[in-house]
Structures are given as structure tokens and as C-alpha cells.
Motif scaffolding. Structure first.
Motif, PDB file in Angstrom:
ATOM      1  N   GLY A   1       0.796  -1.221   0.000  1.00  0.00           N
ATOM      2  CA  GLY A   1       0.000   0.000   0.000  1.00  0.00           C
ATOM      3  C   GLY A   1       0.828   1.270   0.000  1.00  0.00           C
ATOM      4  O   GLY A   1       0.320   2.346  -0.302  1.00  0.00           O
ATOM      5  N   ASP A   2       2.132   1.173   0.325  1.00  0.00           N
ATOM      6  CA  ASP A   2       3.000   2.357   0.319  1.00  0.00           C
ATOM      7  C   ASP A   2       3.233   2.839  -1.109  1.00  0.00           C
ATOM      8  O   ASP A   2       3.348   2.048  -2.044  1.00  0.00           O
ATOM      9  CB  ASP A   2       4.356   2.055   0.956  1.00  0.00           C
ATOM     10  CG  ASP A   2       4.312   1.969   2.470  1.00  0.00           C
ATOM     11  OD1 ASP A   2       3.225   2.202   3.045  1.00  0.00           O
ATOM     12  OD2 ASP A   2       5.359   1.672   3.069  1.00  0.00           O
ATOM     13  N   VAL A   3       3.316   4.147  -1.263  1.00  0.00           N
ATOM     14  CA  VAL A   3       3.691   4.761  -2.531  1.00  0.00           C
ATOM     15  C   VAL A   3       5.086   5.336  -2.333  1.00  0.00           C
ATOM     16  O   VAL A   3       5.310   6.135  -1.412  1.00  0.00           O
ATOM     17  CB  VAL A   3       2.697   5.867  -2.945  1.00  0.00           C
ATOM     18  CG1 VAL A   3       3.165   6.558  -4.217  1.00  0.00           C
ATOM     19  CG2 VAL A   3       1.305   5.277  -3.134  1.00  0.00           C
ATOM     20  N   VAL A   4       6.044   4.892  -3.146  1.00  0.00           N
ATOM     21  CA  VAL A   4       7.431   5.340  -3.009  1.00  0.00           C
ATOM     22  C   VAL A   4       7.873   6.069  -4.268  1.00  0.00           C
ATOM     23  O   VAL A   4       7.315   5.862  -5.351  1.00  0.00           O
ATOM     24  CB  VAL A   4       8.383   4.155  -2.706  1.00  0.00           C
ATOM     25  CG1 VAL A   4       8.047   3.508  -1.371  1.00  0.00           C
ATOM     26  CG2 VAL A   4       8.365   3.128  -3.809  1.00  0.00           C
ATOM     27  N   ASP A   5       8.884   6.905  -4.107  1.00  0.00           N
ATOM     28  CA  ASP A   5       9.433   7.666  -5.232  1.00  0.00           C
ATOM     29  C   ASP A   5      10.604   6.910  -5.842  1.00  0.00           C
ATOM     30  O   ASP A   5      11.527   6.491  -5.136  1.00  0.00           O
ATOM     31  CB  ASP A   5       9.915   9.039  -4.761  1.00  0.00           C
ATOM     32  CG  ASP A   5       8.766   9.937  -4.341  1.00  0.00           C
ATOM     33  OD1 ASP A   5       7.653   9.768  -4.870  1.00  0.00           O
ATOM     34  OD2 ASP A   5       8.987  10.819  -3.478  1.00  0.00           O
ATOM     35  N   LEU A   6      10.561   6.733  -7.149  1.00  0.00           N
ATOM     36  CA  LEU A   6      11.632   6.089  -7.902  1.00  0.00           C
ATOM     37  C   LEU A   6      12.264   7.129  -8.810  1.00  0.00           C
ATOM     38  O   LEU A   6      11.577   7.738  -9.627  1.00  0.00           O
ATOM     39  CB  LEU A   6      11.077   4.922  -8.730  1.00  0.00           C
ATOM     40  CG  LEU A   6      12.029   4.287  -9.742  1.00  0.00           C
ATOM     41  CD1 LEU A   6      13.220   3.653  -9.039  1.00  0.00           C
ATOM     42  CD2 LEU A   6      11.289   3.263 -10.585  1.00  0.00           C
ATOM     43  N   ARG A   7      13.553   7.333  -8.644  1.00  0.00           N
ATOM     44  CA  ARG A   7      14.271   8.277  -9.509  1.00  0.00           C
ATOM     45  C   ARG A   7      14.663   7.547 -10.795  1.00  0.00           C
ATOM     46  O   ARG A   7      15.361   6.545 -10.766  1.00  0.00           O
ATOM     47  CB  ARG A   7      15.521   8.805  -8.821  1.00  0.00           C
ATOM     48  CG  ARG A   7      15.225   9.644  -7.616  1.00  0.00           C
ATOM     49  CD  ARG A   7      16.476  10.356  -7.109  1.00  0.00           C
ATOM     50  NE  ARG A   7      16.243  10.976  -5.833  1.00  0.00           N
ATOM     51  CZ  ARG A   7      15.547  12.087  -5.628  1.00  0.00           C
ATOM     52  NH1 ARG A   7      14.994  12.694  -6.659  1.00  0.00           N
ATOM     53  NH2 ARG A   7      15.395  12.582  -4.418  1.00  0.00           N
ATOM     54  N   THR A   8      14.187   8.067 -11.919  1.00  0.00           N
ATOM     55  CA  THR A   8      14.499   7.501 -13.232  1.00  0.00           C
ATOM     56  C   THR A   8      15.166   8.576 -14.074  1.00  0.00           C
ATOM     57  O   THR A   8      15.097   9.759 -13.736  1.00  0.00           O
ATOM     58  CB  THR A   8      13.214   7.019 -13.949  1.00  0.00           C
ATOM     59  OG1 THR A   8      12.419   8.159 -14.274  1.00  0.00           O
ATOM     60  CG2 THR A   8      12.425   6.054 -13.093  1.00  0.00           C
ATOM     61  N   PRO A   9      15.773   8.206 -15.187  1.00  0.00           N
ATOM     62  CA  PRO A   9      16.360   9.229 -16.065  1.00  0.00           C
ATOM     63  C   PRO A   9      15.316  10.237 -16.550  1.00  0.00           C
ATOM     64  O   PRO A   9      15.635  11.388 -16.817  1.00  0.00           O
ATOM     65  CB  PRO A   9      16.919   8.413 -17.233  1.00  0.00           C
ATOM     66  CG  PRO A   9      17.187   7.067 -16.658  1.00  0.00           C
ATOM     67  CD  PRO A   9      16.115   6.852 -15.628  1.00  0.00           C
ATOM     68  N   ALA A  10      14.057   9.803 -16.633  1.00  0.00           N
ATOM     69  CA  ALA A  10      12.989  10.699 -17.083  1.00  0.00           C
ATOM     70  C   ALA A  10      12.468  11.588 -15.952  1.00  0.00           C
ATOM     71  O   ALA A  10      11.648  12.460 -16.187  1.00  0.00           O
ATOM     72  CB  ALA A  10      11.843   9.880 -17.665  1.00  0.00           C
TER      73      ALA A  10
END
Length: 187
Positions: free
Chosen positions: A161-170
Motif C-alpha cells: 500500500g506504500d507509494v514510493v518515489d523512484l528516480r528515473t532518467p525521465a
């Protein structure tokens, strides 16, 4: 001195530096699952007991045939022997530094840790499932990603249920954890 005996590029890596095609970042532990550790041990054992002796036998036979400069068996055999020895050194170093972590012994199964299989959704609604494993166990065909990869680092310690931030090149992307499983869990 003849130019043939000088190194054109003084910054060329030594043989030992070439042993490690995927160096781990400084200060990072070499975590491995028991299965990955066993696979690497079996590969090392096979190289030492089966493949290397066969190549040594071919090279010895080829060396006895005379002129080595035009002997393909000898030249290829020596090259293959260097590749095998390099792989043996690499496997030995990685196995010595390995810290085997058994995911089946994970007590806190409601959070994402090493060895977890995680299902998550991306912002566009696509659902993905990955398993977090050691750096030497990565297999994209089986969706096994390294615990030091950006996706694994974003997911570590998250709960369903957690929403996490993923750093991508975009840029920054938000992903939601749908399910967490560990080996040995009943489905």
C-alpha cells in the motif's frame, strides 16, 4: 628499447583489475541468496575440475606439435585459459566476500527486504513483479534485480500500500507496492 615491449597506454588496467567486471561500490556488502552462492560455487568447481583441465590438455597437446606461432589450437587454448583463470579469480573473490542472507528466515515479512518478491504498479497502471537479489544474481529474464539497483533501493523497507518515489532518467516516478512475498510463503 623496442616499441613492442612498451605499453601504449600506461593507464591500462592490470590483470587483477580486469578480474572484476562489475565492481561493487565502495563500502557495499556483497549480499547473496543461498541459491546464488551455491550456483557460483558450482561454476567455480566446474571451471577448476572440468573445463580448465580439458583446456590445459589441449594446450599441452598443441604445444607438442611444434611451431606455436601459427598453431590455432595453442593460441586459442592459451586465450581461453586466461579467460578461465580470470573467471576463477573473480568467482573466488566474490565468494570470499559474500554474505549469505537467507530470505526464508526473514522475520518481518510485511516489509520489503533482501530476497523479497515485490509486485508494484507504476503511474501508468502497469503492474510489475521483481525479486531483490545480490549483485551477482541479477537476471532480467527472471525479473531478479540487484539490491543496489534504483528500483530495489526505492522499494526497500516499504509495506503493501506504500507509494514510493523512484528516480528515473525521465524524472521522479511514483510506484505503489501491491504485494510482498518471501520464499516459503504460502500463496
Amino acid at each position: 628499447m623496442s616499441k613492442a615491449f612498451t605499453r601504449e597506454n600506461d593507464s591500462a588496467p592490470d590483470d587483477d583489475e580486469a578480474d572484476d567486471p562489475k565492481p561493487l561500490p565502495k563500502g557495499v556488502k556483497n549480499y547473496m541468496t543461498p541459491e546464488g552462492f551455491q550456483r557460483m560455487q558450482e561454476e567455480l568447481r566446474s571451471l577448476l575440475r572440468v573445463e580448465r583441465p580439458k583446456v590445459v590438455e589441449v594446450v599441452s597437446w598443441a604445444a607438442g606439435n611444434g611451431d606455436r606461432s601459427e598453431n590455432g589450437d595453442y593460441i586459442y587454448g592459451k586465450k581461453r585459459l586466461r579467460e578461465i583463470d580470470r573467471r576463477i579469480r573473480f568467482l573466488t573473490k566474490r565468494l570470499e566476500s559474500a554474505e549469505v542472507v537467507d530470505p526464508t528466515l526473514q522475520k518481518n515479512r510485511d516489509r520489503v527486504f533482501f530476497g523479497a518478491t515485490v509486485t508494484y504498479t507504476r503511474g501508468d497502471g502497469t503492474e510489475n513483479t521483481i525479486t531483490i537479489v545480490g549483485a551477482d544474481e541479477v537476471d532480467m529474464d527472471r525479473a531478479h534485480v540487484s539490491w543496489i539497483s534504483p528500483i530495489a533501493r526505492a522499494l526497500l523497507k516499504a509495506q503493501e500500500g506504500d507509494v514510493v518515489d523512484l528516480r528515473t532518467p525521465a524524472g521522479l516516478e511514483q510506484i505503489e507496492v501491491i504485494a510482498i512475498r518471501y520464499p516459503g510463503d504460502t500463496a
